[in-house]
Design a protein around this motif. Structure first.
Motif, PDB file in Angstrom:
ATOM      1  N   LYS A  44       0.809  -1.221   0.000  1.00 49.88           N
ATOM      2  CA  LYS A  44       0.000   0.000   0.000  1.00 49.88           C
ATOM      3  C   LYS A  44       0.841   1.270   0.000  1.00 49.88           C
ATOM      4  N   HIS A  45       1.991   1.235   0.721  1.00 42.42           N
ATOM      5  CA  HIS A  45       2.718   2.485   0.956  1.00 42.42           C
ATOM      6  C   HIS A  45       4.127   2.542   0.367  1.00 42.42           C
ATOM      7  N   SER A  46       4.803   1.381   0.173  1.00 49.25           N
ATOM      8  CA  SER A  46       6.233   1.441  -0.137  1.00 49.25           C
ATOM      9  C   SER A  46       6.543   1.855  -1.573  1.00 49.25           C
ATOM     10  N   LYS A  47       5.598   1.580  -2.522  1.00 49.26           N
ATOM     11  CA  LYS A  47       5.831   1.819  -3.952  1.00 49.26           C
ATOM     12  C   LYS A  47       7.049   1.025  -4.464  1.00 49.26           C
ATOM     13  N   GLY A  48       7.323  -0.113  -3.830  1.00 52.30           N
ATOM     14  CA  GLY A  48       8.454  -0.941  -4.247  1.00 52.30           C
ATOM     15  C   GLY A  48       8.045  -1.974  -5.282  1.00 52.30           C
ATOM     16  N   THR A  49       9.065  -2.609  -5.875  1.00 54.43           N
ATOM     17  CA  THR A  49       8.828  -3.633  -6.894  1.00 54.43           C
ATOM     18  C   THR A  49       9.225  -5.030  -6.421  1.00 54.43           C
ATOM     19  N   ASP A  50      10.022  -5.121  -5.329  1.00 55.08           N
ATOM     20  CA  ASP A  50      10.470  -6.415  -4.808  1.00 55.08           C
ATOM     21  C   ASP A  50      10.258  -6.439  -3.305  1.00 55.08           C
ATOM     22  N   ILE A  51       9.681  -7.545  -2.825  1.00 55.98           N
ATOM     23  CA  ILE A  51       9.483  -7.734  -1.385  1.00 55.98           C
ATOM     24  C   ILE A  51      10.033  -9.117  -1.020  1.00 55.98           C
ATOM     25  N   LEU A  52      10.860  -9.165   0.059  1.00 55.84           N
ATOM     26  CA  LEU A  52      11.402 -10.420   0.568  1.00 55.84           C
ATOM     27  C   LEU A  52      10.747 -10.742   1.907  1.00 55.84           C
ATOM     28  N   VAL A  53      10.210 -11.963   2.011  1.00 56.35           N
ATOM     29  CA  VAL A  53       9.641 -12.443   3.270  1.00 56.35           C
ATOM     30  C   VAL A  53      10.455 -13.655   3.714  1.00 56.35           C
ATOM     31  N   ASP A  54      11.110 -13.559   4.879  1.00 58.14           N
ATOM     32  CA  ASP A  54      11.946 -14.641   5.394  1.00 58.14           C
ATOM     33  C   ASP A  54      11.463 -15.011   6.792  1.00 58.14           C
ATOM     34  N   CYS A  55      11.062 -16.269   6.983  1.00 54.62           N
ATOM     35  CA  CYS A  55      10.596 -16.744   8.279  1.00 54.62           C
ATOM     36  C   CYS A  55      11.402 -17.972   8.672  1.00 54.62           C
ATOM     37  N   ASN A  56      11.944 -17.974   9.888  1.00 49.66           N
ATOM     38  CA  ASN A  56      12.639 -19.165  10.356  1.00 49.66           C
ATOM     39  C   ASN A  56      12.455 -19.315  11.859  1.00 49.66           C
ATOM     40  N   GLN A  57      12.612 -20.542  12.320  1.00 49.51           N
ATOM     41  CA  GLN A  57      12.366 -20.877  13.723  1.00 49.51           C
ATOM     42  C   GLN A  57      13.600 -21.516  14.325  1.00 49.51           C
ATOM     43  N   ASN A  58      13.993 -21.060  15.530  1.00 51.83           N
ATOM     44  CA  ASN A  58      15.093 -21.648  16.288  1.00 51.83           C
ATOM     45  C   ASN A  58      14.561 -22.016  17.663  1.00 51.83           C
ATOM     46  N   ARG A  59      14.169 -23.284  17.815  1.00 55.66           N
ATOM     47  CA  ARG A  59      13.573 -23.762  19.060  1.00 55.66           C
ATOM     48  C   ARG A  59      12.315 -22.958  19.382  1.00 55.66           C
ATOM     49  N   SER A  60      12.341 -22.194  20.502  1.00 52.95           N
ATOM     50  CA  SER A  60      11.138 -21.465  20.905  1.00 52.95           C
ATOM     51  C   SER A  60      11.152 -20.013  20.445  1.00 52.95           C
ATOM     52  N   THR A  61      12.014 -19.676  19.505  1.00 46.44           N
ATOM     53  CA  THR A  61      12.084 -18.309  18.984  1.00 46.44           C
ATOM     54  C   THR A  61      11.757 -18.314  17.502  1.00 46.44           C
ATOM     55  N   PHE A  62      10.879 -17.402  17.074  1.00 45.70           N
ATOM     56  CA  PHE A  62      10.456 -17.310  15.680  1.00 45.70           C
ATOM     57  C   PHE A  62      10.891 -15.946  15.139  1.00 45.70           C
ATOM     58  N   PHE A  63      11.598 -15.970  13.982  1.00 41.53           N
ATOM     59  CA  PHE A  63      12.122 -14.749  13.379  1.00 41.53           C
ATOM     60  C   PHE A  63      11.361 -14.428  12.089  1.00 41.53           C
ATOM     61  N   ILE A  64      10.977 -13.163  11.954  1.00 37.65           N
ATOM     62  CA  ILE A  64      10.292 -12.682  10.743  1.00 37.65           C
ATOM     63  C   ILE A  64      11.078 -11.502  10.188  1.00 37.65           C
ATOM     64  N   THR A  65      11.412 -11.571   8.903  1.00 37.65           N
ATOM     65  CA  THR A  65      12.055 -10.440   8.217  1.00 37.65           C
ATOM     66  C   THR A  65      11.271 -10.135   6.950  1.00 37.65           C
ATOM     67  N   VAL A  66      10.815  -8.887   6.817  1.00 36.02           N
ATOM     68  CA  VAL A  66      10.120  -8.442   5.604  1.00 36.02           C
ATOM     69  C   VAL A  66      10.848  -7.192   5.104  1.00 36.02           C
ATOM     70  N   GLU A  67      11.412  -7.284   3.893  1.00 36.82           N
ATOM     71  CA  GLU A  67      12.184  -6.183   3.333  1.00 36.82           C
ATOM     72  C   GLU A  67      11.589  -5.778   1.975  1.00 36.82           C
TER      73      GLU A  67
END
Length: 667
Positions: free
Chosen positions: A593-616
């Motif tokens: 809606k707001h970024s006006k970008g052409t590429d988006i990266l979604v990276d999700c990974n889990q390390n035991r009881s910790t969940f990491f989310i990266t959206v660029e």
């Protein structure tokens, strides 16, 4: 004699602190290769940073300081963007001081790292802090402050290791406490802690790259202690445990410690020649690594079997060579000198016996010890009759001085009794005052707990209010979608049906086709709204599949969305999966809606009881420092969902490189 035959194990536990020697099996190549591969392939800077820190530490252990400095530099460039990496970096950078032998700054950096990591409540941070406190306790041992070292291990390091669930670190802590008891000749107490150390190392995961070294150390030390306790059967079992590992690494510098313990075992069972063979193997191993100090102590270990065989000529030669070598610690030189004096006395060489006994007194700074003086006087009597008479006169004069000192001591004792009474009164006063202070402290603690509960309740209310607002907004959006989308389509469809119904018998095929299109669009719109409410793929196929479908569904010809997932468990509770899904959905909606970008990266990974989310994205960015001034409900809902899972969110945004959301959730 205190600390007898304990010297090799003090060296083993100090491996993390002594800059020129690190005891290792030298089998870390597989692990280093895997870390290098992660650094080369990962697109997530935070993972690249922590992996570079770990690789640098591994190279530092192997004395590959140039490679260690290279990866420390890589990690230090990334760390300032991530608070946890920045704080962890204090510990990893401290090893630079260690490699230079700068123990003062090494200790300061360890204390600073421990302080900075206190705010993190993860298992990894607890385990790392336990290891840091263990190193601080070893520094205290080097300063002969064993009481403080013991306190740090038992009251600080052990509780941290238990919170972190790191059995290997915990076993090392029990081993360190055992060594302090061994230094104080409390062998039975030491064995209790060594038994705990063995229990925990057997529970520890074998995947750790230091697991084998830790296990070998524990069983070597246990064997030596059991020999002192005359439990020779148990000592042999521990030696066999250590040998089962170390036999595959004949060139490891840990062999010196093993052969020292094995030699002592052979001495205890009176196999003196086998003891000499073991000691010679240990000496050869130490010289292979130019470890002069360990080699010297292995040479001195021959003293006991030589003494048992009455080979005092060999003892004299061995001790003389060691003393004249100049490569000794002061405590070793003192003991070697005393034993050499004893050997000369046994050989009838009273002159040299007196010489080395005098040297021993100078080294030990014990000129006032009456026992040593009497021994020297006896040797002098054999050595020179005239000198003996002079010494007797000196002793008589000393006796007169002792009488005078005794008279003075009466006065001192009277003063001491008076002082004791005053101290007793002071203790009683302090005890009463302490009880009052304790009552005050208890009341303060109650007040603090009540305030803490009030703050917690207030925070929970704020989170619930935010969630209610989010749900209300979601209901309004659904109502708007139904009214503006499906509602208008169905109204149009109704009007067309009425038109067809009131028309002539001839039906316009184009009108029917138009009505069919409206009906299909209504069904599609209804499915879209239903998917937004609860994605069917999430319930049937799990979180990873649902996120992949979401990215695919939102992708357009103008915007490319790449999705990557790693180690996402299918056992995550459904409520948490929905929350994670909503977080990613909100981030994607904001980017589209707001970024006006052409590429988006979604990276999700889990390390035991910790969940990491990266959206660029590579869009136009925004001023993340002014987030609190935004009026949109989307970011508020996002923050509420992150807080609901005790998470942390970092935002890095600029017009040049776009926006990156890095979220860490506790699941």
């Amino acid at each position: 004699m205190k600390n007898k035959l304990l010297f090799p194990f003090i060296f083993l536990i100090s491996q993390a602190l002594y800059s020129q020697r690190v005891y290792s099996l030298d089998d870390d190549h597989t692990y280093t290769d895997s870390l290098i591969q992660i650094i080369k392939t990962t697109r997530i800077d935070s993972i690249k940073g922590i992996t570079s820190f770990r690789l640098a530490e591994l190279y530092r252990r192997s004395k590959k300081n140039e490679l260690a400095d290279e990866y420390i530099a890589v990690a230090n460039k990334i760390a300032p963007r991530y608070p946890f990496l920045k704080d962890v970096g204090v510990y990893y950078n401290s090893t630079t001081y260690l490699s230079k032998g700068d123990m003062v700054n090494f200790g300061k950096q360890l204390s600073l790292a421990n302080t900075k990591l206190k705010k993190y409540k993860t298992k990894e941070s607890y385990a790392l802090r336990a290891y840091i406190v263990r190193n601080l306790s070893i520094l205290q041992q080097f300063q002969n402050n064993e009481k403080e070292a013991m306190r740090m291990l038992i009251e600080e390091a052990m509780p941290l290791a238990k919170k972190g669930g790191d059995y290997e670190v915990l076993s090392g802590l029990y081993k360190s406490v055992a060594i302090i008891f061994m230094n104080n000749n409390e062998r039975e107490k030491a064995e209790e802690y060594l038994n705990s150390a063995k229990e925990y190392i057997e529970k520890a995961p074998r995947s750790s790259y230091t697991y084998k070294e830790t296990k070998v150390e524990i069983y070597i030390i246990d064997a030596e202690n059991l020999c002192h306790l005359e439990n020779l059967t148990g000592a042999k079992k521990s030696l066999d445990k250590a040998y089962a590992i170390i036999k595959d690494y004949p060139k490891s510098n840990m062999n010196g410690g093993y052969y020292l313990s094995e030699g002592y075992y052979f001495y205890k069972i009176k196999q003196y020649e086998n003891a000499f063979k073991s000691y010679d193997k240990g000496i050869a191993n130490s010289m292979l690594f130019n470890d002069i100090y360990s080699a010297n102590r292995l040479k001195f270990a021959k003293y006991l079997p030589l003494k048992a065989m009455n080979r005092y000529e060999d003892i004299k030669k061995m001790l003389s060579d060691l003393i004249e070598s100049g490569s000794l610690f002061a405590v070793d030189e003192k003991r070697y000198t005393l034993e050499l004096a004893y050997a000369f006395e046994k050989l009838g060489d009273i002159k040299n016996a007196y010489k080395y006994k005098s040297r021993y007194i100078v080294l030990s700074d014990s000129l006032n010890e009456q026992y040593s003086k009497d021994k020297i006087t006896a040797l002098e009597a054999k050595f020179n009759k005239v000198e003996n008479e002079r010494k007797i006169a000196q002793l008589e004069a000393q006796q007169e001085r002792d009488k005078l000192i005794a008279e003075n001591n009466k006065l001192y004792y009277g003063l001491l009794v008076a002082l004791s009474v005053l101290l007793l009164l002071l203790v009683i006063f302090l005890w009463i005052n302490s009880k009052n202070q304790k009552k005050i402290a208890i009341q303060h603690a109650k007040n603090y707990a009540q305030n803490l509960k009030s703050l917690k309740d207030q925070k929970e209310i704020e989170v619930m209010q935010a969630m209610i607002k989010g749900e209300e907004g979601e209901r309004k959006r659904i109502a708007r979608d139904l009214h503006d989308g499906i509602g208008s389509m169905l109204s149009s469809l109704k009007m067309r049906f009425m038109k067809v119904n009131s028309a002539s018998e001839t039906v316009d095929l184009n009108e029917i086709e138009s009505m069919n299109t409206l009906l299909n669009n209504s069904i599609t719109e209804l499915r879209q709204i239903s998917y937004n409410l609860i994605p069917e793929s999430l319930l049937k196929l799990g979180l990873e599949h649902a996120l992949n479908d979401l990215c695919h569904m939102l992708q357009t010809d103008e915007v490319q969305i790449d999705f990557h997932a790693n180690n996402i468990s299918k056992d995550i509770p459904e409520s948490i999966q929905i929350t994670i899904y909503r977080i990613v959905q909100e981030l994607l909606n904001n980017a589209l809606k707001h970024s006006k970008g052409t590429d988006i990266l979604v990276d999700c990974n889990q390390n035991r009881s910790t969940f990491f989310i990266t959206v660029e994205d590579n869009g136009i960015g925004f001023d993340s420092k002014n987030m609190d001034g935004f009026n949109g409900q989307g970011l508020k809902n996002l923050k509420s969902r992150v807080e609901l899972l005790n998470g942390k969110m970092e935002i890095d945004s600029s017009a040049e490189k776009g926006t990156a959301f890095n979220i860490e959730l506790s699941i």
